[in-house]
Design a protein around this motif. Structure first.
Motif, short mmCIF file in Angstrom:
data_model
loop_
_atom_site.label_atom_id
_atom_site.label_comp_id
_atom_site.label_asym_id
_atom_site.label_seq_id
_atom_site.Cartn_x
_atom_site.Cartn_y
_atom_site.Cartn_z
N UNK A 25 6.85 82.16 9.58
CA UNK A 25 5.44 81.84 9.36
C UNK A 25 5.03 82.29 7.96
N UNK A 26 5.42 83.50 7.59
CA UNK A 26 5.07 84.04 6.28
C UNK A 26 5.60 83.17 5.16
N UNK A 27 6.83 82.69 5.32
CA UNK A 27 7.44 81.85 4.28
C UNK A 27 6.69 80.54 4.11
N UNK A 28 6.26 79.93 5.22
CA UNK A 28 5.54 78.66 5.14
C UNK A 28 4.15 78.83 4.54
N UNK A 29 3.53 80.00 4.77
CA UNK A 29 2.18 80.24 4.27
C UNK A 29 2.17 80.88 2.89
N UNK A 34 4.31 91.33 6.42
CA UNK A 34 3.33 92.33 6.88
C UNK A 34 1.95 91.71 7.06
N UNK A 35 1.63 90.71 6.27
CA UNK A 35 0.33 90.04 6.41
C UNK A 35 0.23 89.36 7.78
N UNK A 36 1.28 88.64 8.15
CA UNK A 36 1.30 87.98 9.45
C UNK A 36 1.24 89.00 10.58
N UNK A 37 2.00 90.10 10.41
CA UNK A 37 2.00 91.16 11.43
C UNK A 37 0.61 91.77 11.58
N UNK A 51 -5.79 78.73 7.55
CA UNK A 51 -5.67 78.35 8.95
C UNK A 51 -4.96 77.01 9.18
N UNK A 52 -5.19 75.99 8.34
CA UNK A 52 -4.45 74.74 8.56
C UNK A 52 -2.94 74.94 8.44
N UNK A 53 -2.51 75.68 7.43
CA UNK A 53 -1.08 75.94 7.26
C UNK A 53 -0.55 76.82 8.38
N UNK A 54 -1.38 77.76 8.83
CA UNK A 54 -0.99 78.67 9.92
C UNK A 54 -0.72 77.86 11.18
N UNK A 55 -1.63 76.95 11.51
CA UNK A 55 -1.45 76.11 12.70
C UNK A 55 -0.22 75.22 12.55
N UNK A 56 -0.04 74.67 11.35
CA UNK A 56 1.13 73.81 11.12
C UNK A 56 2.43 74.61 11.27
N UNK A 57 2.42 75.85 10.80
CA UNK A 57 3.62 76.69 10.90
C UNK A 57 3.97 76.97 12.36
N UNK A 58 2.95 77.03 13.21
CA UNK A 58 3.16 77.27 14.64
C UNK A 58 3.31 75.97 15.42
#
Length: 302
Positions: A25-29, A34-37, A51-58
């Protein structure tokens, strides 16, 4: 305007269910692991632009993972496109993001020449962009008048877009806000689809289909779907017709109802709106709305 709701528990559950690592997730965003954690632990929150990239990563839909009950303003549209404010200068061909920043704050409207480029970059129509701008202006006026953030019906009314809803997506969003008030917000797209199907006694629509209608991805629906939806949310079927006058009448009825929520809902009955009031036909439609809403309030013990 309503910000997207970030549920860290759901984000973490979705990631784990998809067997996706925090590092992926971190790499895609383009952020640290640590930020994702920290997002998942609740120590910090992702920027709305992420948030759009976060949703896409998931691998899930943005509206499903990070829902927003209300209609977007200019800043919301920008964030939903994954663009930071400073980057809009390049989009509109200016030296700074001042024109966009001013419009998002409700200080001044965008010049016409900026609208096509912004609408294209945000992935919306020019009309949708201008309506979002109206909401930014209305929010600024509410802050100026000291009505922003008020609880109860007046605050809810101030959050509405300026004027009646135009598109089917705006009509659905507005009626959901009014039919399901309170911090819990309206049901999910899947739940709404289930209610529509249950009323119709057949599978007419999926949660994804309903989400597409609510967000404007799809701008038309079969009459049988609109019939069932109108019955589920307690609004006249005419509300979803293309007739702007009917939409305006229902909108006025909703505004009257919102204004009466702090007192008795019955106050709305037989009232006119404005100096001349509503026509008998319009008031019949308004009273139909009021009766439906009153039944909902009694049924929920409000």
């Amino acid at each position: 305007m309503p910000a997207r709701h970030v549920d860290r528990h759901r984000a973490r559950a979705v990631r784990r269910a998809a067997d996706i690592l925090q590092s992926e997730v971190a790499a895609e965003l383009g952020v640290s692991v640590s930020a994702v954690a920290n997002w998942e632990a609740g120590h910090s929150s992702p920027d709305p632009e992420k948030l759009p990239a976060y949703a896409a990563a998931l691998r899930v839909d943005l509206d499903d993972l990070f829902p927003r009950a209300g209609l977007p303003d200019l800043a919301d549209l920008r964030c939903d496109a994954g663009i930071y404010q400073f980057a809009t200068a390049e989009v509109i061909g200016t030296k700074s993001a001042g024109p966009v920043a001013g419009a998002e704050r409700g200080e001044r409207r965008l010049k016409d020449k900026y609208v096509p480029a912004l609408a294209e970059r945000y992935g919306v129509s020019e009309t949708e962009l201008r309506r979002a701008e109206d909401r930014s202006m209305a929010a600024a006026e509410a802050r100026k008048n000291g009505t922003a953030g008020e609880s109860g019906s007046q605050g809810a009314a101030a959050a509405d877009p300026i004027g009646p809803p135009g598109s089917l997506a705006e009509k659905i969003t507005l009626i959901l806000q009014r039919s399901y008030p309170g911090p819990q917000g309206p049901p999910s797209d899947a739940e709404m689809a289930a209610e529509v199907n249950a009323y119709a006694g057949a599978t007419l629509i999926t949660g994804t289909d309903f989400g597409d209608l609510r967000t404007g991805v799809t701008d038309t629906a079969a009459p049988v779907v609109l019939d069932a939806l109108a019955a589920v949310v307690g609004v006249s079927r005419m509300y979803f017709d293309a007739d702007e006058a009917v939409a305006a009448t229902v909108y006025e009825g909703l505004q009257l109802l919102a204004a009466a929520r702090q007192g008795a809902v019955g106050r709305v009955r037989a009232r006119g709106l404005g100096e001349r009031g509503l026509s008998p036909t319009a008031m019949a439609l308004v009273n139909e709305l009021v009766a439906e809403m009153a039944e909902k309030e009694v049924g929920t013990g409000k």
